[in-house]
Design a protein around this motif. Sequence first.
Motif, mmCIF file in Angstrom:
data_model
loop_
_atom_site.group_PDB
_atom_site.id
_atom_site.type_symbol
_atom_site.label_atom_id
_atom_site.label_comp_id
_atom_site.label_asym_id
_atom_site.label_seq_id
_atom_site.Cartn_x
_atom_site.Cartn_y
_atom_site.Cartn_z
ATOM 1 N N LYS A 42 0.843 -1.211 0.000
ATOM 2 C CA LYS A 42 0.000 0.000 0.000
ATOM 3 C C LYS A 42 0.870 1.250 0.000
ATOM 4 O O LYS A 42 0.589 2.221 -0.720
ATOM 5 C CB LYS A 42 -0.877 0.000 1.256
ATOM 6 C CG LYS A 42 -2.284 -0.506 0.995
ATOM 7 C CD LYS A 42 -3.181 -0.200 2.181
ATOM 8 C CE LYS A 42 -4.563 -0.775 1.949
ATOM 9 N NZ LYS A 42 -5.257 -1.002 3.224
ATOM 10 N N ALA A 46 0.916 4.002 -2.900
ATOM 11 C CA ALA A 46 0.531 5.386 -2.596
ATOM 12 C C ALA A 46 1.470 6.372 -3.297
ATOM 13 O O ALA A 46 1.050 7.414 -3.807
ATOM 14 C CB ALA A 46 0.564 5.615 -1.082
ATOM 15 N N ALA A 51 -3.049 4.110 -6.043
ATOM 16 C CA ALA A 51 -3.510 3.288 -4.915
ATOM 17 C C ALA A 51 -4.929 2.779 -5.112
ATOM 18 O O ALA A 51 -5.264 1.673 -4.683
ATOM 19 C CB ALA A 51 -3.389 4.066 -3.621
ATOM 20 N N ASN A 52 -5.743 3.555 -5.797
ATOM 21 C CA ASN A 52 -7.140 3.145 -5.914
ATOM 22 C C ASN A 52 -7.509 2.600 -7.288
ATOM 23 O O ASN A 52 -8.681 2.465 -7.617
ATOM 24 C CB ASN A 52 -8.043 4.332 -5.548
ATOM 25 C CG ASN A 52 -7.807 4.735 -4.101
ATOM 26 O OD1 ASN A 52 -7.704 3.883 -3.215
ATOM 27 N ND2 ASN A 52 -7.672 6.041 -3.875
#
Lengths: 342, 342
Positions: A42, A46, A51-52
């Motif tokens: 993660k 980031a 990240a998404n």
Amino acid sequence: MRIAVDAMGGDYAPAQIVLGAVEAVRKYKCDIVLVGDEEKIKAELAKTGMANNPHLIIHHASEAIEMGEHPVEAIRHKKDASLVVATKLVKSGDCDGVLSAGSTGAATVAAKMFLKMIKGIDRPSIATPLPTTHGIALLLDSGAIVDSKPRDLTEMAMMGSIFSKYVYGIDNPKVGLLNIGEEETKGNKKVQATYPMLKQAKDVNFIGNIEGRDIPSGKADVVICDGFVGNIVLKFAEGLAVTLFQLIKDAIKNGGILAKLGAVLVMPALKKLGRRLDVSEYGGAPLLGVNGCCIICHGSSNAKAICSAIGVAIECVKNDVTGHIRDSIAEEELLANDSETI
Amino acid sequence: MRIAVDAMGGDYAPAQIVLGAVEAVRKYKCDIVLVGDEEKIKAELAKTGMANNPHLIIHHASEAIEMGEHPVEAIRHKKDASLVVATKLVKSGDCDGVLSAGSTGAATVAAKMFLKMIKGIDRPSIATPLPTTHGIALLLDSGAIVDSKPRDLTEMAMMGSIFSKYVYGIDNPKVGLLNIGEEETKGNKKVQATYPMLKQAKDVNFIGNIEGRDIPSGKADVVICDGFVGNIVLKFAEGLAVTLFQLIKDAIKNGGILAKLGAVLVMPALKKLGRRLDVSEYGGAPLLGVNGCCIICHGSSNAKAICSAIGVAIECVKNDVTGHIRDSIAEEELLANDSETI
């Protein structure tokens, strides 16, 4: 298309592995399952601002296999190792292929244990792409099988031909047996026994023995040898490249101002050549003979190498390399059974 | 000091062989016996203006062994072949060493047949010098013994150490066993069985397993491997050098005017490096284990390479490499007998 990536394997894991996966998602529009320590992955994701992204999935695994560990012991005892979990994702059908830059031995053992061998193939072999004057030669085995038998070498020829054909698009790839002379009678007992088997092998365009010097000249598209020899040749090439580069740098440094100016002027042309010879452009080495797509990357892989290797995994799956190997060996066994019946 | 030179062996024989002999006489003040077709040798000598030099002696031999011939058959049937006659000159004591750039197999067979093996040594091996970052590593065997046994590899370690010490002046040369990993348990059965024998070997400074990448970095002064592996590694290095040089030339050619100018400026520094890496500066490869000095040269040897190889032959004889090998193996046998008696 969904590829499981061992995010914890390799000298620059997880940072470069995650970066490579991000690049691959952009380039190939595929799904990547990053397997390993969720927090660490993660954190790396980031930094990339991805990240998404729904195509980058994190699958937590609490353990990691280190380079020095005994492969079989490690796979047996670390049930939640990133490599184990990633390989099992292929077994379960959740992913189409797996990729690791960690221990080669552990990746080989995991693939054999969880994906199993293709029926009729005795042992898996690693096929490493090498740049040549013409393009790419596939060297196998590069270290999975030491003390190979003529039968193993013949299987390598068939599997390497299929990979070369379906992934590199080489029609009827030329297969050479690495030896110390061209004549059929040359070499050690193993290659002498392999020669007639390759001559008769179905689906193999055998061009005979080739010598060490014929590898870089691209005489063969597929170079067959025992894993002991292949591994030494590969690592020797690696060492030679590093040493030569260092010696050239030193020579220029000690060559005065004109040599330095010359180096600056000649650099763009050499950089272009360097890119063509850079193995990280060719991606990882497929482990052939197991039931599923498994790509082994060099321990020192950077993001570019990981991204290229994911590209190779995708081509492997899309062109069903495993299926073609399965069909070829099944046909051969059928023929063998037929001739026995007759 | 008198060296017998096979004037008819090699791609550029007799012209370059004769030229190399002439250079050697000037450089080392030795006697050279040029063995082969008298008329042809005379014609070449005439061009050099050294036809009447008393240190250049012609010894007529009516036949020559071609590259493609079966070594044993050729040696048996061509009794007046230049290689046979030259080797016999060492046997009879007329010459101190023999040198050939012809068929390696034939030179090995001739040495075994006429000079005989040193008592206690099973098979001869070829020790090829390779440039490294530090200096020179000796790779043996380079192709004389395929299907070698652990005992052969252990003998190579002893003989290579003696050559490295007495000819290169390396004190307590480091011996590495070429393998696919550093751990004692790595590799095929042959190297696994050799490791403990090397650890115990007298007069051998064994540093353990080394990998392909450690050869150019100069980790070991003496690199031990089976002749099948050694020959492939050597020829691969040769091919890589040729291919790389061609690719760099092409890249500069296609790189435009600035790249070409840069290449001119950087050339003096690179030429200096090239001379250091040029194997023809290091001369031929000694065939170790036979009773006498026998130097094998690359088929493509030019005059410079022949001259260097004659220099190696002289060092071999002057420092009594054969005698030191004889003493070492005799001592070892003595020790073995002693321990049996106890």
